[in-house]
Design a protein around this motif. Structure first.
Motif, PDB file in Angstrom:
ATOM      1  N   MET A   4       0.843  -1.180   0.000  1.00 53.59           N
ATOM      2  CA  MET A   4       0.000   0.000   0.000  1.00 53.59           C
ATOM      3  C   MET A   4       0.885   1.240   0.000  1.00 53.59           C
ATOM      4  O   MET A   4       1.816   1.332   0.773  1.00 53.59           O
ATOM      5  N   GLY A   5       0.567   2.177  -0.834  1.00 58.49           N
ATOM      6  CA  GLY A   5       1.317   3.424  -0.880  1.00 58.49           C
ATOM      7  C   GLY A   5       0.506   4.590  -0.349  1.00 58.49           C
ATOM      8  O   GLY A   5      -0.678   4.462  -0.050  1.00 58.49           O
ATOM      9  N   GLN A  37      -9.157  -5.037 -11.730  1.00 58.55           N
ATOM     10  CA  GLN A  37      -7.967  -5.678 -12.296  1.00 58.55           C
ATOM     11  C   GLN A  37      -7.023  -6.151 -11.204  1.00 58.55           C
ATOM     12  O   GLN A  37      -6.421  -7.207 -11.315  1.00 58.55           O
ATOM     13  N   GLU A  38      -6.886  -5.357 -10.173  1.00 61.35           N
ATOM     14  CA  GLU A  38      -6.010  -5.756  -9.068  1.00 61.35           C
ATOM     15  C   GLU A  38      -6.730  -5.533  -7.744  1.00 61.35           C
ATOM     16  O   GLU A  38      -7.572  -4.658  -7.628  1.00 61.35           O
ATOM     17  N   THR A  39      -6.388  -6.338  -6.782  1.00 59.93           N
ATOM     18  CA  THR A  39      -6.929  -6.158  -5.449  1.00 59.93           C
ATOM     19  C   THR A  39      -6.246  -4.963  -4.807  1.00 59.93           C
ATOM     20  O   THR A  39      -5.029  -4.807  -4.923  1.00 59.93           O
ATOM     21  N   ALA A  40      -7.044  -4.111  -4.178  1.00 61.42           N
ATOM     22  CA  ALA A  40      -6.491  -2.930  -3.523  1.00 61.42           C
ATOM     23  C   ALA A  40      -7.270  -2.645  -2.248  1.00 61.42           C
ATOM     24  O   ALA A  40      -8.478  -2.874  -2.179  1.00 61.42           O
ATOM     25  N   LEU A  87     -12.289  -2.098   0.365  1.00 64.82           N
ATOM     26  CA  LEU A  87     -11.763  -3.285  -0.308  1.00 64.82           C
ATOM     27  C   LEU A  87     -12.238  -3.330  -1.758  1.00 64.82           C
ATOM     28  O   LEU A  87     -13.443  -3.248  -2.022  1.00 64.82           O
ATOM     29  N   PHE A  88     -11.305  -3.465  -2.663  1.00 64.88           N
ATOM     30  CA  PHE A  88     -11.604  -3.650  -4.079  1.00 64.88           C
ATOM     31  C   PHE A  88     -10.868  -4.919  -4.503  1.00 64.88           C
ATOM     32  O   PHE A  88      -9.644  -4.970  -4.442  1.00 64.88           O
ATOM     33  N   LEU A  89     -11.623  -5.931  -4.894  1.00 68.36           N
ATOM     34  CA  LEU A  89     -11.039  -7.248  -5.132  1.00 68.36           C
ATOM     35  C   LEU A  89     -11.071  -7.627  -6.602  1.00 68.36           C
ATOM     36  O   LEU A  89     -12.041  -7.346  -7.301  1.00 68.36           O
ATOM     37  N   LEU A 120      -9.353 -13.832   2.942  1.00 62.12           N
ATOM     38  CA  LEU A 120      -8.859 -12.461   2.998  1.00 62.12           C
ATOM     39  C   LEU A 120      -9.517 -11.699   4.148  1.00 62.12           C
ATOM     40  O   LEU A 120      -8.851 -11.008   4.911  1.00 62.12           O
ATOM     41  N   PHE A 121     -10.834 -11.856   4.285  1.00 62.67           N
ATOM     42  CA  PHE A 121     -11.565 -11.188   5.346  1.00 62.67           C
ATOM     43  C   PHE A 121     -11.049 -11.630   6.721  1.00 62.67           C
ATOM     44  O   PHE A 121     -10.849 -10.806   7.611  1.00 62.67           O
TER      45      PHE A 121
END
Length: 130
Positions: free
Chosen positions: A1-2, A60-63, A86-88, A99-100
């Motif tokens: 994470m940035g 496209q990517e989990t974030a 959460l964006f999966l 994940l949860f």
């Protein structure tokens, strides 16, 4: 994470936090879906923490986007200060339960949460996590 996935706000309610966060992160197109998910069942998981996410879209990517609110706001049954959006992607959505559980484990330490609530910068947040 940035740093681009981190924010600190001081807002008064859940809807304002969701809106301001999504605008801040450039994800305003997700607001209807997140609010629809919240209408089904609130995403507060423990006192102090919520894990909002869109209803069914895949990314496209989990974030994970982190928002700390300076004061607790009512979010379902609990007052919340730490919000993890959460964006999966499709693969991670299939493994959502695992994940949860991992996220839940990270946010159930009252001591760690208290430290997180007090941070005033991304750098302090990273220090608390390590």
């Amino acid at each position: 994470m940035g740093r681009e996935r981190f924010a600190i706000f001081d807002v008064n309610n859940k809807e304002e936090l969701i809106s301001k966060s999504l605008i801040h992160f450039g994800l305003e197109h997700c607001q209807k879906s997140i609010l629809a998910r919240e209408a089904i069942s609130s995403t507060d998981v423990v006192s102090g923490v919520a894990l909002p996410h869109p209803l069914s879209e895949y990314y496209q990517e989990t974030a994970i986007y982190v928002v700390i609110n300076k004061k607790g706001i009512q979010w379902g049954k609990n007052k919340v200060q730490l919000v993890l959006f959460l964006f999966l992607n499709e693969d991670d959505r299939i493994n959502y339960d695992q994940l949860f559980r991992e996220l839940y484990y990270l946010v159930t330490s009252e001591e760690k949460l208290t430290e997180i609530y007090e941070v005033s910068s991304y750098e302090q947040y990273i220090k608390v996590l390590n």
